[in-house]
Design a protein around this motif. Structure first.
Motif, PDB file in Angstrom:
ATOM      1  N   GLU A 145       0.833  -1.214   0.000  1.00 33.11           N
ATOM      2  CA  GLU A 145       0.000   0.000   0.000  1.00 33.11           C
ATOM      3  C   GLU A 145       0.863   1.258   0.000  1.00 33.11           C
ATOM      4  N   TYR A 146       1.911   1.232   0.815  1.00 32.17           N
ATOM      5  CA  TYR A 146       2.802   2.397   0.868  1.00 32.17           C
ATOM      6  C   TYR A 146       3.393   2.685  -0.516  1.00 32.17           C
ATOM      7  N   ASP A 147       3.710   1.609  -1.224  1.00 31.70           N
ATOM      8  CA  ASP A 147       4.360   1.776  -2.522  1.00 31.70           C
ATOM      9  C   ASP A 147       3.476   2.487  -3.542  1.00 31.70           C
ATOM     10  N   ILE A 148       2.156   2.426  -3.353  1.00 33.63           N
ATOM     11  CA  ILE A 148       1.254   2.991  -4.380  1.00 33.63           C
ATOM     12  C   ILE A 148       0.411   4.163  -3.892  1.00 33.63           C
ATOM     13  N   LYS A 149       0.503   4.479  -2.619  1.00 37.50           N
ATOM     14  CA  LYS A 149      -0.551   5.342  -2.073  1.00 37.50           C
ATOM     15  C   LYS A 149      -0.531   6.789  -2.573  1.00 37.50           C
ATOM     16  N   THR A 150       0.582   7.242  -3.112  1.00 37.81           N
ATOM     17  CA  THR A 150       0.587   8.612  -3.640  1.00 37.81           C
ATOM     18  C   THR A 150       0.113   8.646  -5.086  1.00 37.81           C
ATOM     19  N   GLY A 151      -0.059   7.469  -5.685  1.00 40.77           N
ATOM     20  CA  GLY A 151      -0.382   7.436  -7.110  1.00 40.77           C
ATOM     21  C   GLY A 151       0.867   7.291  -7.964  1.00 40.77           C
ATOM     22  N   ASN A 152       2.012   7.415  -7.362  1.00 35.68           N
ATOM     23  CA  ASN A 152       3.271   7.156  -8.066  1.00 35.68           C
ATOM     24  C   ASN A 152       4.097   6.156  -7.262  1.00 35.68           C
ATOM     25  N   TYR A 153       4.669   5.211  -7.959  1.00 34.48           N
ATOM     26  CA  TYR A 153       5.411   4.155  -7.273  1.00 34.48           C
ATOM     27  C   TYR A 153       6.600   4.692  -6.481  1.00 34.48           C
ATOM     28  N   GLN A 154       6.868   4.029  -5.355  1.00 34.07           N
ATOM     29  CA  GLN A 154       7.933   4.471  -4.460  1.00 34.07           C
ATOM     30  C   GLN A 154       9.190   3.596  -4.506  1.00 34.07           C
ATOM     31  N   TYR A 155       9.184   2.544  -5.266  1.00 37.08           N
ATOM     32  CA  TYR A 155      10.310   1.589  -5.276  1.00 37.08           C
ATOM     33  C   TYR A 155      10.593   1.092  -3.861  1.00 37.08           C
ATOM     34  N   TYR A 156       9.546   0.826  -3.125  1.00 36.62           N
ATOM     35  CA  TYR A 156       9.694   0.443  -1.719  1.00 36.62           C
ATOM     36  C   TYR A 156       9.706  -1.075  -1.583  1.00 36.62           C
ATOM     37  N   ARG A 157      10.590  -1.594  -0.755  1.00 36.02           N
ATOM     38  CA  ARG A 157      10.811  -3.044  -0.667  1.00 36.02           C
ATOM     39  C   ARG A 157      10.342  -3.659   0.659  1.00 36.02           C
ATOM     40  N   LYS A 158      10.506  -2.929   1.744  1.00 31.57           N
ATOM     41  CA  LYS A 158      10.430  -3.551   3.081  1.00 31.57           C
ATOM     42  C   LYS A 158       9.019  -3.476   3.662  1.00 31.57           C
ATOM     43  N   ASN A 159       8.879  -3.910   4.914  1.00 34.78           N
ATOM     44  CA  ASN A 159       7.609  -3.694   5.617  1.00 34.78           C
ATOM     45  C   ASN A 159       7.625  -2.277   6.207  1.00 34.78           C
ATOM     46  N   MET A 160       6.661  -1.957   7.051  1.00 39.38           N
ATOM     47  CA  MET A 160       6.570  -0.574   7.517  1.00 39.38           C
ATOM     48  C   MET A 160       6.984  -0.415   8.981  1.00 39.38           C
ATOM     49  N   ALA A 161       7.822  -1.321   9.476  1.00 41.62           N
ATOM     50  CA  ALA A 161       8.302  -1.215  10.864  1.00 41.62           C
ATOM     51  C   ALA A 161       8.959   0.148  11.092  1.00 41.62           C
ATOM     52  N   LYS A 162       8.780   0.675  12.300  1.00 38.84           N
ATOM     53  CA  LYS A 162       9.479   1.911  12.677  1.00 38.84           C
ATOM     54  C   LYS A 162      10.774   1.497  13.359  1.00 38.84           C
ATOM     55  N   ASN A 163      11.870   1.764  12.719  1.00 39.35           N
ATOM     56  CA  ASN A 163      13.155   1.321  13.261  1.00 39.35           C
ATOM     57  C   ASN A 163      13.704   2.308  14.277  1.00 39.35           C
ATOM     58  N   ALA A 164      14.515   1.779  15.178  1.00 38.51           N
ATOM     59  CA  ALA A 164      15.267   2.660  16.072  1.00 38.51           C
ATOM     60  C   ALA A 164      16.120   3.557  15.183  1.00 38.51           C
ATOM     61  N   GLY A 165      16.138   4.848  15.476  1.00 40.47           N
ATOM     62  CA  GLY A 165      16.927   5.768  14.649  1.00 40.47           C
ATOM     63  C   GLY A 165      16.084   6.482  13.608  1.00 40.47           C
ATOM     64  N   GLY A 166      14.823   6.070  13.476  1.00 46.07           N
ATOM     65  CA  GLY A 166      13.909   6.854  12.644  1.00 46.07           C
ATOM     66  C   GLY A 166      13.632   6.323  11.249  1.00 46.07           C
ATOM     67  N   SER A 167      14.439   5.355  10.777  1.00 40.53           N
ATOM     68  CA  SER A 167      14.161   4.859   9.418  1.00 40.53           C
ATOM     69  C   SER A 167      12.980   3.892   9.453  1.00 40.53           C
ATOM     70  N   ARG A 168      12.515   3.522   8.251  1.00 47.27           N
ATOM     71  CA  ARG A 168      11.366   2.625   8.165  1.00 47.27           C
ATOM     72  C   ARG A 168      11.766   1.301   7.526  1.00 47.27           C
ATOM     73  N   GLY A 169      11.231   0.226   8.057  1.00 46.89           N
ATOM     74  CA  GLY A 169      11.184  -1.017   7.328  1.00 46.89           C
ATOM     75  C   GLY A 169      12.271  -2.038   7.573  1.00 46.89           C
ATOM     76  N   VAL A 170      11.824  -3.295   7.608  1.00 44.63           N
ATOM     77  CA  VAL A 170      12.708  -4.462   7.668  1.00 44.63           C
ATOM     78  C   VAL A 170      12.461  -5.263   6.386  1.00 44.63           C
ATOM     79  N   ASP A 171      13.531  -5.794   5.813  1.00 47.13           N
ATOM     80  CA  ASP A 171      13.381  -6.664   4.640  1.00 47.13           C
ATOM     81  C   ASP A 171      12.859  -8.021   5.117  1.00 47.13           C
ATOM     82  N   LEU A 172      11.608  -8.307   4.817  1.00 49.11           N
ATOM     83  CA  LEU A 172      11.010  -9.553   5.320  1.00 49.11           C
ATOM     84  C   LEU A 172      11.739 -10.783   4.776  1.00 49.11           C
TER      85      LEU A 172
END
Ligand code: 0X9
Ligand code: ZN
Length: 429
Positions: free
Chosen positions: A241-268
């Protein structure tokens, strides 16, 4: 356009349950027809702006890498390998890799801002790819299929994602429903654990639709009556959903976990407990190949683990990814062959057979690169299921709509083959 179809299917199903199978015939054929005739509409300017913001500081990079060891090292440095060629790899690098790219140990053959690279795909950006199923559409179609075939199909959630979305599982079994155990041999088709690999949702989703539409054909009927078939088409709904939600692809790979340090996502596909984070994965949270703080740190991978561990009747498994036209079998996290020689022969034989049906090339997963923590290695090691990773065809993660029909049709054949050996995979050797 798609919504109209779902409303039609739901109305037809609820108004006339006896005609459900006929309506599903309409549904499957209709799905494939729509796929070949995408609507033509332009992306909204604000969506383009949102993509530009997301692409800021990210590059499409080609780096010299002549063998799998060099490829594995790049994955470990956090480089998101997307394409593998004989002497080079291409993929996506964010600002965190600036140091690596300017270091003497790396030969950069090409570097294009991601926004400029992506603009060559504008004709297939989301507004034109509406025929792909987003999360709600996937949910609706699964519900329709289960409702129209309630004597042999049921729908349940294997658990919730980080953001609380249900991860749906359609089960096809002529006896047991929902989460009731079955002693029939099981097959498990999993899609889209990588967010941007949307074709990997369509293939298992439409395979399920195909099976139910053909429920009265001799071959499908045989499998439906003798096997326990599970389809989880969207294993990473938040990321998809994150990859498409703006209407333009995000090239996003991971899940949406909130990581320590502020980044997003773990490669499942690095988060499973198979030599977790030892090779071909990064422990840097910002990296696309981030393995997570520990094995099975993520709800999505935990649910798949529990799902498989509690269904020890599952003997065959495909995890669908894109892209590369490959069929991969264990090990992926080690250069070694699987130690059981009979199993290795089954992997080779079944992989080659599915390769013939799809035109994909079948090989040991680590022959591409060594990457630990992938779901197929874990599934085979932990449960003994013959677990394959499919890299579906297509140039790029966003190959447009016409490819769906081709890909689904060839993968229906491979899926049927896998079902044909699920009663006893050893019969292939
Ligand atoms: O790297 C991955 O997770 C898979 N490729 S993808 O482009 N879909 O991300 C391939 C997994 C194959 N497994 C191993 N080589 N271990
Ligand atoms: Zn993938």
């Amino acid at each position: 356009m798609r919504n109209t179809l779902f409303i039609f299917v739901l109305l037809a199903v609820s108004a006339c349950p006896a005609a459900a199978a006929d309506n599903l015939n309409v549904s499957y054929e209709q799905l494939l027809r729509e796929i070949t005739t995408p609507p033509a509409s332009a992306s909204a300017p604000e969506a383009k702006a949102a993509f530009a913001a997301q692409a800021e500081g990210r590059y499409w990079v080609t780096i010299k890498a002549s063998d799998k060891r060099e490829r594995t090292a790049l994955l470990e440095a956090g480089f998101d390998i997307v394409e593998v060629e004989k002497d080079r790899v291409s993929g996506i690098a964010g600002p965190e890799l600036d140091g690596l790219l300017s270091s003497k140990s790396v030969t950069v053959l090409g570097k294009t801002p991601l926004a400029a690279y992506a603009s060559s795909f504008t004709k297939d950006f989301p507004s034109q790819d509406a025929i792909y199923h987003n999360y709600q559409e996937t949910t609706d179609l699964l519900r329709s299929l289960a409702a129209a075939n309630s004597d042999i199909a049921s729908l349940f959630s294997i658990g919730k994602s980080v953001e609380g979305r249900d991860i749906w599982c359609l089960r096809i079994n002529s006896g047991a429903k929902g989460e009731t155990p079955s002693s029939k041999p099981g097959a498990f088709f999993l899609g889209n654990i990588h967010a941007r690999e949307h074709l990997a949702n369509e293939v298992p989703l439409l395979f399920a639709a195909w099976l139910l539409e053909h429920r009265n054909d001799a071959e499908a009927k045989k499998y439906i009556s003798s096997l326990d078939i599970y389809v989880v088409p969207m294993g990473n709904p938040d990321g998809a959903e994150y990859d498409i939600k703006t209407g333009n692809y995000q090239y996003y790979r991971k899940n949406m976990a909130k990581n320590a340090g502020g980044s997003r996502g773990v490669d499942l596909n690095r988060n499973f407990d198979s030599w977790w984070c030892e090779a071909g994965a990064s422990s840097y949270p910002g990296a696309d190949t981030y393995c997570g703080p520990r094995a099975f740190s993520e709800p999505e991978s935990q649910h798949i683990k529990r799902f498989m561990e509690t269904r020890r009747n599952i003997r065959t498994h495909i995890s669908y990814h894109t892209y590369g036209s490959l069929i991969l079998y264990p090990w992926g996290g080690s250069d070694d062959n699987v130690p059981d020689e009979r199993d290795r022969k089954v992997f080779i034989k079944a992989g080659d057979a599915m390769g013939k049906l799809t035109g994909y090339y079948s090989q040991k997963s680590s022959d591409m690169y060594v990457a630990t923590g992938d779901s197929a290695d874990w599934a085979y090691a932990a449960t003994g299921a013959f677990a394959f990773t499919f890299e579906l065809e297509g140039r790029g993660f966003y190959p447009g709509s016409a490819i769906v029909k081709t890909s689904v049709e060839k993968n229906v054949k491979a899926g049927l083959y896998l079902l044909s050996i699920t009663d006893n995979p050893y019969k292939v050797i």
